[in-house]
Write a protein that holds these residues in place. Structure first.
Motif, PDB file in Angstrom:
ATOM      1  N   GLN A  83       0.838  -1.201   0.000  1.00 47.89           N
ATOM      2  CA  GLN A  83       0.000   0.000   0.000  1.00 47.89           C
ATOM      3  C   GLN A  83       0.868   1.245   0.000  1.00 47.89           C
ATOM      4  O   GLN A  83       1.823   1.371   0.764  1.00 47.89           O
ATOM      5  CB  GLN A  83      -0.900   0.001   1.240  1.00 47.89           C
ATOM      6  CG  GLN A  83      -1.912   1.137   1.268  1.00 47.89           C
ATOM      7  CD  GLN A  83      -2.784   1.078   2.500  1.00 47.89           C
ATOM      8  OE1 GLN A  83      -2.514   0.317   3.417  1.00 47.89           O
ATOM      9  NE2 GLN A  83      -3.829   1.870   2.530  1.00 47.89           N
ATOM     10  N   THR A  84       0.519   2.210  -0.840  1.00 46.28           N
ATOM     11  CA  THR A  84       1.286   3.435  -0.968  1.00 46.28           C
ATOM     12  C   THR A  84       0.791   4.474   0.033  1.00 46.28           C
ATOM     13  O   THR A  84      -0.292   4.365   0.609  1.00 46.28           O
ATOM     14  CB  THR A  84       1.156   3.999  -2.391  1.00 46.28           C
ATOM     15  OG1 THR A  84      -0.237   4.278  -2.667  1.00 46.28           O
ATOM     16  CG2 THR A  84       1.668   2.993  -3.413  1.00 46.28           C
ATOM     17  N   TRP A  85       1.619   5.504   0.226  1.00 44.52           N
ATOM     18  CA  TRP A  85       1.240   6.580   1.135  1.00 44.52           C
ATOM     19  C   TRP A  85       0.028   7.340   0.608  1.00 44.52           C
ATOM     20  O   TRP A  85      -0.800   7.812   1.391  1.00 44.52           O
ATOM     21  CB  TRP A  85       2.411   7.538   1.317  1.00 44.52           C
ATOM     22  CG  TRP A  85       3.384   7.084   2.371  1.00 44.52           C
ATOM     23  CD1 TRP A  85       4.612   6.568   2.192  1.00 44.52           C
ATOM     24  CD2 TRP A  85       3.172   7.122   3.794  1.00 44.52           C
ATOM     25  NE1 TRP A  85       5.199   6.267   3.397  1.00 44.52           N
ATOM     26  CE2 TRP A  85       4.329   6.611   4.400  1.00 44.52           C
ATOM     27  CE3 TRP A  85       2.123   7.540   4.593  1.00 44.52           C
ATOM     28  CZ2 TRP A  85       4.462   6.503   5.774  1.00 44.52           C
ATOM     29  CZ3 TRP A  85       2.246   7.437   5.967  1.00 44.52           C
ATOM     30  CH2 TRP A  85       3.409   6.920   6.549  1.00 44.52           C
ATOM     31  N   ARG A  86      -0.079   7.482  -0.715  1.00 45.97           N
ATOM     32  CA  ARG A  86      -1.215   8.194  -1.282  1.00 45.97           C
ATOM     33  C   ARG A  86      -2.529   7.479  -0.956  1.00 45.97           C
ATOM     34  O   ARG A  86      -3.513   8.106  -0.556  1.00 45.97           O
ATOM     35  CB  ARG A  86      -1.034   8.339  -2.789  1.00 45.97           C
ATOM     36  CG  ARG A  86      -2.160   9.090  -3.481  1.00 45.97           C
ATOM     37  CD  ARG A  86      -1.910   9.119  -4.980  1.00 45.97           C
ATOM     38  NE  ARG A  86      -0.715   9.868  -5.270  1.00 45.97           N
ATOM     39  CZ  ARG A  86      -0.671  11.174  -5.469  1.00 45.97           C
ATOM     40  NH1 ARG A  86      -1.796  11.879  -5.393  1.00 45.97           N
ATOM     41  NH2 ARG A  86       0.452  11.796  -5.752  1.00 45.97           N
ATOM     42  N   THR A  87      -2.537   6.145  -1.116  1.00 47.62           N
ATOM     43  CA  THR A  87      -3.746   5.390  -0.807  1.00 47.62           C
ATOM     44  C   THR A  87      -4.061   5.443   0.683  1.00 47.62           C
ATOM     45  O   THR A  87      -5.225   5.580   1.087  1.00 47.62           O
ATOM     46  CB  THR A  87      -3.578   3.937  -1.256  1.00 47.62           C
ATOM     47  OG1 THR A  87      -3.226   3.916  -2.642  1.00 47.62           O
ATOM     48  CG2 THR A  87      -4.850   3.152  -1.068  1.00 47.62           C
ATOM     49  N   PHE A  88      -3.034   5.348   1.506  1.00 47.25           N
ATOM     50  CA  PHE A  88      -3.254   5.384   2.951  1.00 47.25           C
ATOM     51  C   PHE A  88      -3.818   6.733   3.399  1.00 47.25           C
ATOM     52  O   PHE A  88      -4.775   6.805   4.180  1.00 47.25           O
ATOM     53  CB  PHE A  88      -1.939   5.091   3.677  1.00 47.25           C
ATOM     54  CG  PHE A  88      -2.017   5.239   5.165  1.00 47.25           C
ATOM     55  CD1 PHE A  88      -2.644   4.284   5.949  1.00 47.25           C
ATOM     56  CD2 PHE A  88      -1.476   6.356   5.788  1.00 47.25           C
ATOM     57  CE1 PHE A  88      -2.718   4.425   7.320  1.00 47.25           C
ATOM     58  CE2 PHE A  88      -1.539   6.503   7.155  1.00 47.25           C
ATOM     59  CZ  PHE A  88      -2.167   5.537   7.926  1.00 47.25           C
ATOM     60  N   ARG A 108      -5.437   8.951   1.589  1.00 40.70           N
ATOM     61  CA  ARG A 108      -6.789   9.166   1.080  1.00 40.70           C
ATOM     62  C   ARG A 108      -7.836   8.424   1.902  1.00 40.70           C
ATOM     63  O   ARG A 108      -8.938   8.920   2.117  1.00 40.70           O
ATOM     64  CB  ARG A 108      -6.858   8.724  -0.384  1.00 40.70           C
ATOM     65  CG  ARG A 108      -6.204   9.710  -1.359  1.00 40.70           C
ATOM     66  CD  ARG A 108      -6.352   9.238  -2.783  1.00 40.70           C
ATOM     67  NE  ARG A 108      -5.794  10.218  -3.711  1.00 40.70           N
ATOM     68  CZ  ARG A 108      -5.756  10.045  -5.034  1.00 40.70           C
ATOM     69  NH1 ARG A 108      -6.258   8.931  -5.565  1.00 40.70           N
ATOM     70  NH2 ARG A 108      -5.242  10.972  -5.806  1.00 40.70           N
ATOM     71  N   SER A 109      -7.479   7.225   2.360  1.00 40.98           N
ATOM     72  CA  SER A 109      -8.425   6.484   3.197  1.00 40.98           C
ATOM     73  C   SER A 109      -8.582   7.121   4.564  1.00 40.98           C
ATOM     74  O   SER A 109      -9.655   7.067   5.170  1.00 40.98           O
ATOM     75  CB  SER A 109      -7.962   5.031   3.333  1.00 40.98           C
ATOM     76  OG  SER A 109      -6.689   4.964   3.963  1.00 40.98           O
ATOM     77  N   GLN A 110      -7.527   7.754   5.077  1.00 40.10           N
ATOM     78  CA  GLN A 110      -7.609   8.403   6.377  1.00 40.10           C
ATOM     79  C   GLN A 110      -8.271   9.767   6.307  1.00 40.10           C
ATOM     80  O   GLN A 110      -8.743  10.282   7.329  1.00 40.10           O
ATOM     81  CB  GLN A 110      -6.198   8.567   6.969  1.00 40.10           C
ATOM     82  CG  GLN A 110      -5.480   7.264   7.255  1.00 40.10           C
ATOM     83  CD  GLN A 110      -6.161   6.467   8.356  1.00 40.10           C
ATOM     84  OE1 GLN A 110      -6.687   7.032   9.306  1.00 40.10           O
ATOM     85  NE2 GLN A 110      -6.152   5.156   8.219  1.00 40.10           N
ATOM     86  N   ALA A 111      -8.326  10.368   5.111  1.00 38.27           N
ATOM     87  CA  ALA A 111      -8.861  11.728   5.000  1.00 38.27           C
ATOM     88  C   ALA A 111     -10.339  11.790   5.341  1.00 38.27           C
ATOM     89  O   ALA A 111     -10.843  12.848   5.746  1.00 38.27           O
ATOM     90  CB  ALA A 111      -8.624  12.262   3.590  1.00 38.27           C
ATOM     91  N   HIS A 112     -11.079  10.704   5.189  1.00 41.20           N
ATOM     92  CA  HIS A 112     -12.512  10.725   5.467  1.00 41.20           C
ATOM     93  C   HIS A 112     -12.813  10.810   6.962  1.00 41.20           C
ATOM     94  O   HIS A 112     -13.959  11.032   7.344  1.00 41.20           O
ATOM     95  CB  HIS A 112     -13.169   9.474   4.881  1.00 41.20           C
ATOM     96  CG  HIS A 112     -13.134   9.456   3.386  1.00 41.20           C
ATOM     97  ND1 HIS A 112     -14.066  10.099   2.613  1.00 41.20           N
ATOM     98  CD2 HIS A 112     -12.264   8.887   2.523  1.00 41.20           C
ATOM     99  CE1 HIS A 112     -13.785   9.925   1.329  1.00 41.20           C
ATOM    100  NE2 HIS A 112     -12.696   9.183   1.256  1.00 41.20           N
ATOM    101  N   ILE A 151     -11.034  17.392   5.650  1.00 36.14           N
ATOM    102  CA  ILE A 151     -10.022  17.106   4.637  1.00 36.14           C
ATOM    103  C   ILE A 151     -10.604  16.348   3.457  1.00 36.14           C
ATOM    104  O   ILE A 151     -10.218  16.569   2.310  1.00 36.14           O
ATOM    105  CB  ILE A 151      -8.855  16.334   5.270  1.00 36.14           C
ATOM    106  CG1 ILE A 151      -8.165  17.206   6.325  1.00 36.14           C
ATOM    107  CG2 ILE A 151      -7.851  15.889   4.216  1.00 36.14           C
ATOM    108  CD1 ILE A 151      -7.003  16.547   7.004  1.00 36.14           C
ATOM    109  N   ALA A 152     -11.543  15.472   3.681  1.00 34.36           N
ATOM    110  CA  ALA A 152     -12.087  14.671   2.580  1.00 34.36           C
ATOM    111  C   ALA A 152     -12.863  15.520   1.593  1.00 34.36           C
ATOM    112  O   ALA A 152     -12.742  15.345   0.377  1.00 34.36           O
ATOM    113  CB  ALA A 152     -12.977  13.561   3.133  1.00 34.36           C
ATOM    114  N   THR A 153     -13.678  16.454   2.089  1.00 32.09           N
ATOM    115  CA  THR A 153     -14.539  17.261   1.218  1.00 32.09           C
ATOM    116  C   THR A 153     -14.036  18.677   1.023  1.00 32.09           C
ATOM    117  O   THR A 153     -14.610  19.410   0.207  1.00 32.09           O
ATOM    118  CB  THR A 153     -15.958  17.321   1.799  1.00 32.09           C
ATOM    119  OG1 THR A 153     -15.906  17.915   3.103  1.00 32.09           O
ATOM    120  CG2 THR A 153     -16.552  15.918   1.903  1.00 32.09           C
TER     121      THR A 153
END
Length: 381
Positions: free
Chosen positions: A172-177, A179-183, A209-211
């Motif tokens: 898993q990349t930092w970008r994916t991690f 983005r999942s935490q931003a919600h 952060i998500a929206t």
């Protein structure tokens, strides 16, 4: 596209022209003496020897092959071995059209290969879902109308260089991690503004952060821990008790941060906020970016007189930021826009002033005019 009969006609005319040129040359040769012919033959032979020193294997066109093939059988056997066209060359030329005539697409044994669309779908499912195994990936294409065996999926992933599910999940990349935490993250910070009378005011705001939705919670000249904690609790209640958000907060001081932690811990299902390191703007990049945008588009272009004026201005700007401003991180949509709706091309576009004309918004239908906006007349659209 040229028709076939036109191509055949062109080829026939060219062949007749070449035959006419050769016959005309033969008639001219008949009128010459034997001595001139012998001298020309000797000169041509010497030229051929010189050219062979420079060119190892000349390239012949189809017309050259036809002429040499027709005249080769009239040469003596001794001279045939030293010509460009040998019997082996003639046989090789004959084998080429034979191979072209019987050339067919070879079909290998076994099952036919998978369509490229199915292979691309399998790769996409494996990359977008690192925890899915072969059987789980097999079920998703079957629901979409593609019947593929699990062994075939394993073979496709091996050829594509994709490891099995446990190994893909560990990559898993930092970008994916992130983005999942931003919600589940909120970013908060203080923004200071200098008034006309050189008085510094502090603005406490929170961003989802998500929206990228911004909430301006309060404006004061003397921020305290109790004031900030109460604003944070009110926000969590407005967000339908969505507790447990780690709130990055550099804060104006450690006393404020400790007071926030004590007040938020008392709330049910709440966790303590996560402070960012001092003098580290990259640790709270979303909030810092909003501060820069708000200053460039709003506060640096106005003269602020007091707390009430600044609160009114930033409330209007936050509403414009959430509902009327395109964001690159949201695919050029506003935070309040529905991502599943694609608007149709508009024939009538109306402009709406924000903050007395400091900013402009454009709508296809007349929007609901808030108290801080002034709508332009239809003639100015």
């Amino acid at each position: 596209m040229v028709p076939i009969w036109a191509c055949s006609l062109i080829v026939g005319l060219r062949l007749l022209y070449l035959i006419f040129c050769r016959l005309l040359g033969c008639f001219l040769v008949l009128g010459r003496s034997t001595a001139a012919k012998d001298a020309e033959i000797l000169v041509l032979r010497h030229e051929v020897v010189v050219l062979r020193r420079q060119i190892e294997r000349p390239r012949l066109s189809w017309a050259d092959r036809a002429v040499l093939s027709a005249l080769a059988r009239h040469l003596p056997p001794v001279l045939r071995c030293h010509r460009l066209v040998t019997p082996g060359t003639l046989l090789a030329w004959h084998r080429r059209p034979v191979r072209w005539k019987w050339r067919q697409t070879t079909v290998g044994p076994g099952r036919p290969p998978l369509p490229e669309e199915t292979v691309a779908l399998i790769r996409r499912l494996a990359r977008e879902n690192p925890t899915w195994g072969y059987v789980r990936i097999q079920g998703e294409p079957r629901r979409l109308g593609h019947r593929v065996a699990a062994a075939t999926i394993r073979r496709v992933l091996r050829r594509s260089g994709l490891p099995p599910a446990p190994q893909r999940a560990s990559q898993q990349t930092w970008r994916t991690f992130l983005r999942s935490q931003a919600h589940t993250l909120l970013a908060c910070d203080f923004m200071h503004v200098e008034t006309v009378f050189l008085r510094r005011l502090y603005v406490f705001f929170v961003m989802e952060i998500a929206t990228r939705r911004v909430h301006v919670l309060g404006v004061t000249a003397h921020p305290t821990g109790a004031w900030v904690a109460q604003l944070a609790r009110n926000l969590l209640m407005d967000l339908e008790e969505r507790t447990g958000f780690p709130v990055p907060h550099p804060g104006p001081g450690q006393q404020v941060h400790r007071h926030i932690r004590r007040r938020l811990r008392r709330q049910r299902h709440s966790r303590h906020p996560d402070p960012t390191p001092p003098q580290s703007p990259r640790s709270n990049a979303f909030a810092e970016r909003w501060i820069r945008t708000a200053r460039a588009e709003c506060t640096d272009r106005l003269l602020i007189t007091g707390e009430r004026h600044l609160r009114t201005v930033l409330t209007g700007y936050a509403e414009h930021y959430n509902a009327g401003r395109a964001h690159r991180s949201l695919n050029l949509r506003a935070p309040d826009d529905d991502p599943n709706i694609i608007p149709l091309p508009a024939t009538t576009v109306r402009r709406q002033r924000v903050l007395g004309g400091l900013l402009n918004e454009y709508h296809t239908t007349p929007p609901r005019p808030p108290h801080h906006r002034q709508e332009m007349p239809s003639s100015a659209a």
